[in-house]
Design an enzyme around this catalytic site. Sequence first.
Site, PDB file in Angstrom:
ATOM      1  N   TYR A 155      -1.853   6.355 -11.025  1.00 47.60           N
ATOM      2  CA  TYR A 155      -1.034   6.219  -9.703  1.00 47.60           C
ATOM      3  C   TYR A 155      -1.544   7.681  -9.258  1.00 47.60           C
ATOM      4  CZ  TYR A 155       3.734   5.786 -11.040  1.00 47.60           C
ATOM      5  OH  TYR A 155       5.520   4.559 -10.969  1.00 47.60           O
ATOM      6  N   SER A 156      -0.984   8.369  -8.221  1.00 49.70           N
ATOM      7  CA  SER A 156      -2.351   8.873  -6.790  1.00 49.70           C
ATOM      8  C   SER A 156      -2.976  10.170  -8.020  1.00 49.70           C
ATOM      9  CB  SER A 156      -1.567   9.788  -6.117  1.00 49.70           C
ATOM     10  OG  SER A 156      -1.391   8.868  -5.446  1.00 49.70           O
ATOM     11  N   GLN A 212      -3.509   3.393  -2.873  1.00 51.03           N
ATOM     12  CA  GLN A 212      -1.974   3.030  -4.269  1.00 51.03           C
ATOM     13  C   GLN A 212      -1.569   1.434  -3.495  1.00 51.03           C
ATOM     14  OE1 GLN A 212       0.048   4.791  -7.208  1.00 51.03           O
ATOM     15  NE2 GLN A 212      -2.301   4.685  -6.768  1.00 51.03           N
ATOM     16  N   ARG A 262       2.333  15.210 -11.831  1.00 50.55           N
ATOM     17  CA  ARG A 262       1.001  14.153 -11.523  1.00 50.55           C
ATOM     18  C   ARG A 262       0.285  14.065  -9.677  1.00 50.55           C
ATOM     19  NH1 ARG A 262       6.235  12.059 -10.732  1.00 50.55           N
ATOM     20  NH2 ARG A 262       7.346  11.587  -8.757  1.00 50.55           N
ATOM     21  N   ASP A 263      -1.382  13.178  -9.734  1.00 50.57           N
ATOM     22  CA  ASP A 263      -0.801  13.269  -8.841  1.00 50.57           C
ATOM     23  C   ASP A 263      -2.952  13.894  -8.948  1.00 50.57           C
ATOM     24  OD1 ASP A 263       0.101  11.456  -8.412  1.00 50.57           O
ATOM     25  OD2 ASP A 263       1.736  12.871  -6.894  1.00 50.57           O
ATOM     26  N   LEU A 278       1.068  -1.234   0.195  1.00 47.10           N
ATOM     27  CA  LEU A 278       0.083  -0.087   0.105  1.00 47.10           C
ATOM     28  C   LEU A 278       0.916   0.967   0.073  1.00 47.10           C
ATOM     29  CD1 LEU A 278      -2.876   1.010   2.210  1.00 47.10           C
ATOM     30  CD2 LEU A 278      -0.246   2.698   2.736  1.00 47.10           C
ATOM     31  N   ASN A 279       0.339   1.690  -0.587  1.00 48.18           N
ATOM     32  CA  ASN A 279       1.122   3.626  -0.310  1.00 48.18           C
ATOM     33  C   ASN A 279      -0.293   4.810  -0.613  1.00 48.18           C
ATOM     34  OD1 ASN A 279       2.337   2.448  -3.701  1.00 48.18           O
ATOM     35  ND2 ASN A 279       2.386   4.992  -3.430  1.00 48.18           N
ATOM     36  N   ASP A 280      -0.226   5.608  -1.395  1.00 54.45           N
ATOM     37  CA  ASP A 280      -0.603   6.038  -1.278  1.00 54.45           C
ATOM     38  C   ASP A 280      -2.283   6.239  -0.748  1.00 54.45           C
ATOM     39  OD1 ASP A 280       2.274   7.715  -2.011  1.00 54.45           O
ATOM     40  OD2 ASP A 280       0.944   8.606  -3.545  1.00 54.45           O
ATOM     41  N   GLU A 313       5.132  16.414  -4.548  1.00 52.05           N
ATOM     42  CA  GLU A 313       4.035  15.321  -5.365  1.00 52.05           C
ATOM     43  C   GLU A 313       3.053  15.207  -4.618  1.00 52.05           C
ATOM     44  OE1 GLU A 313       6.320  11.386  -6.099  1.00 52.05           O
ATOM     45  OE2 GLU A 313       6.815  12.133  -3.779  1.00 52.05           O
TER      46      GLU A 313
END
Length: 437
Positions: free
Chosen positions: A75-76, A32, A134-135, A14-16, A189
């Site tokens: 992605y995020s 994520q 991104r994001d 797991l991330n963001d 980010e």
Amino acid sequence: MKPKYHISPISGFLNDPNGLAQFHGIYHVFYQWLPDVVPQGSKRWRHCVSDDLIHWTDEGSVLEPDEWYEKNGCYSGSGIVAGDKYYLFYTGNVRDAEGGRETYQCTAVSEDGKTFVKKGPVVYLPDTYTPHFRDPKVWRKEGRWWMLVGAQEKGKKGNVALFVSDDLQKWDWIGSMLNPVLDWGYMCECPDLLEVQGPEFLIVSRQKEDGCRGMSFAGKMDYHNGKFTVTDNVGKLLDEGFDFYAPQSFIDESGRCLLMGWLGSGEIDYQMSQPAVKEGWLHSLTIPREVFARDGTLCQRPAKELASLRQNGQSTVCDGNTMINRGTASMEILAEDLNGETLSLDFGTAVSICWDNRQHILSVRRAKWDAPGYDEKHLPLAGLEKLQIFLDQSTTEIFINDGEKVLTMKAYFSENVEIKVFSESKITVNTWVLEVS
Ligand code: FRU
């Protein structure tokens, strides 16, 4: 080792936190996710829902990287509710044959909060940025839709790109929003902009050579000129701990500004050294936190719903040395009305917190898991009035002075955490076992 009341993957990495919103009363959190415990790969969005911010149901992976514009990862990004639809905005990450990076800001739409239909890219990379772009974070203000995208200028300096739209499909690029003279590292980010009872705050997860940290900057957004002017050039760390990154906020249906972060971060070796890897999963999200402004800075307190987890409350009067053992590693510890005297709290051998009244320093020590010794943080504070601590098997979140500072970290506890309190004067320590029923 898996937390009991934090969102953690059943298995995998797991991330963001992504796409946070409340839609028709239901809280939606995505994160994520990779099916295997490896920190890099084609990220997906894993979906969880809850009607109370406490009981989360895993809805599986909803954005899979299966289109050309996202083939190396979804992605995020963020989520917003418009009319009776729930829109997700995310970054399609693409690697070309030479390993070069392409980036597309994409959208997906849902009518029921379960099935999300991809609509493809809506924003392409403007010329002044590298593909470290991104994001997307989308919100509504002054009758229009606004989007922030974390960016790197071609000169390898971080900034945030601003876009505007009237229909969520056609987006106009306004420009870079931040004063380039200030220190935005080499990449910003996960940008976010929040307004809490007046002050506005920019949040960025700023990447710098000497580390990547989630920061907040007080300031003022000028929607007419598309510039965010900071009133505080230095910014404030959103979290003082070892394991916190990529936070994201949203406004819920009651008007609260809530925030969750990735309870993880760091170099790949550091991440992969963690004991949870052997159990086939890695990392968690933080508890949901309510964001508010005090003395012009951004503060965080646990969302009030967390109190519904409290079981078996116990109040212990401590003077000198006292031991408390609640037979668990998932609990809340609350010490209020601290009179500033020197004080320490040890949680087994994994974590110790020590307030030195003479130096006015709060020291937090965490045992390393892969080597002898400790990692330490030393926070200068004007005084210590309140500590509210959440332990959950392998995580610790320490709220200091009602959200003035927060310190979040991994700490791997044994099953029953013995709390050793030392206090130079009489204090009351309240403890609860936290259980999700
Ligand atoms: C932050 C981040 C984001 C990116 C995502 C990929 O942790 O690097 O910038 O979208 O993770 O998983």
